[in-house]
Design a protein around this motif. Structure first.
Motif, mmCIF file in Angstrom:
data_model
loop_
_atom_site.group_PDB
_atom_site.id
_atom_site.type_symbol
_atom_site.label_atom_id
_atom_site.label_comp_id
_atom_site.label_asym_id
_atom_site.label_seq_id
_atom_site.Cartn_x
_atom_site.Cartn_y
_atom_site.Cartn_z
ATOM 1 N N UNK A 13 0.850 -1.190 0.000
ATOM 2 C CA UNK A 13 0.000 0.000 0.000
ATOM 3 C C UNK A 13 0.883 1.236 0.000
ATOM 4 N N UNK A 14 0.588 2.164 -0.897
ATOM 5 C CA UNK A 14 1.274 3.452 -0.948
ATOM 6 C C UNK A 14 0.239 4.507 -0.561
ATOM 7 N N UNK A 15 0.412 5.119 0.608
ATOM 8 C CA UNK A 15 -0.572 6.074 1.117
ATOM 9 C C UNK A 15 -0.055 7.502 0.923
ATOM 10 N N UNK A 41 3.529 -1.319 3.862
ATOM 11 C CA UNK A 41 2.896 -0.003 3.749
ATOM 12 C C UNK A 41 3.968 1.071 3.642
ATOM 13 N N UNK A 42 3.846 1.915 2.611
ATOM 14 C CA UNK A 42 4.710 3.075 2.455
ATOM 15 C C UNK A 42 3.886 4.333 2.755
ATOM 16 N N UNK A 43 4.397 5.177 3.638
ATOM 17 C CA UNK A 43 3.767 6.458 3.911
ATOM 18 C C UNK A 43 4.473 7.532 3.086
ATOM 19 N N UNK A 44 3.697 8.368 2.436
ATOM 20 C CA UNK A 44 4.272 9.413 1.589
ATOM 21 C C UNK A 44 4.016 10.794 2.162
ATOM 22 N N UNK A 45 5.060 11.605 2.208
ATOM 23 C CA UNK A 45 4.867 13.027 2.495
ATOM 24 C C UNK A 45 4.018 13.649 1.397
#
Length: 213
Positions: free
Chosen positions: A97-99, A136-140
């Motif tokens: 998941x790329x959020x 899961x990747x959290x994106x700025x």
């Protein structure tokens, strides 16, 4: 009513699963209009999730679950939680998941760090409850070139992105610093908020590098 909802979600799951080969790595791109590809012609080709799918190539199936105007905050003016893309994303059972949510939360009239963080944590927990093995990747959030639709860059830099950093640390998750990725390319943000096709290509390339590490 529960049976109707369960049947609908089951149908969505079957439909989405049929789009991918059985052994493909499934990637769900979660976000707002920046993910959806607002203002871009041929979103199915030029949005950043479509670009990411092309860059990663065979063995990956990337789906765009972006919904314009949505917030991460559950009590925001349009929560992602209430959009159909949220349930569709969960039904996809993605491996990755790329959020990238938070830009619409950065409106001065509704920004609240505590509510944003608690909603984001709930999102992480919900995704993990569906697929505990997912990455899961959290994106700025990317820069806002100028204040538009009440979105303020100072809130992004001093509020939203620091909250994302704290969540990443607390959950042992990687962060993709899309703010710094796009900062040298402000000319590619077509309406002060949304990247043009050249911008989405840069975004997708940066995300692909993290996925392939």
């Amino acid at each position: 009513m529960k049976n109707i909802i369960s049947s609908s979600l089951a149908a969505i799951t079957v439909l989405l699963a049929s789009c991918a080969k059985q052994d493909d790595v499934r990637i769900a791109c979660v976000g707002d209009s920046i993910t959806e590809g607002f203002g871009i012609s041929y979103q199915s080709y030029n949005s950043y999730p479509a670009r990411l799918d092309s860059i990663l190539g065979n063995g990956y199936d990337v789906l765009n679950f972006g919904r314009s105007a949505t917030t991460m905050m559950q009590d925001g003016n349009f929560p992602y939680w209430s959009a159909k893309e949220f349930n569709n994303m969960l039904a996809f059972h993605a491996d990755i998941h790329v959020i990238m949510l938070g830009t619409n939360d950065a409106k001065l009239f509704q920004w609240n760090a505590e509510k944003f963080s608690s909603s984001y944590q709930a999102m992480i927990d919900t995704i993990r409850s569906v697929n505990p093995k997912t990455k899961i990747f959290l994106c700025h959030c990317i820069p806002a070139r100028a204040e538009k639709w009440e979105i303020t860059d100072s809130v992004i830099t001093n509020g939203v992105n620091p909250c994302i950093d704290a969540l990443a640390q607390n959950n042992n998750l990687p962060v993709i610093d899309m703010y710094e990725v796009m900062k040298p390319h402000m000319d590619l943000i077509l309406d002060d908020i949304h990247p043009n096709p050249a911008g989405t290509k840069i975004m997708a390339s940066a995300i692909a590098k993290h996925i392939n590490r």
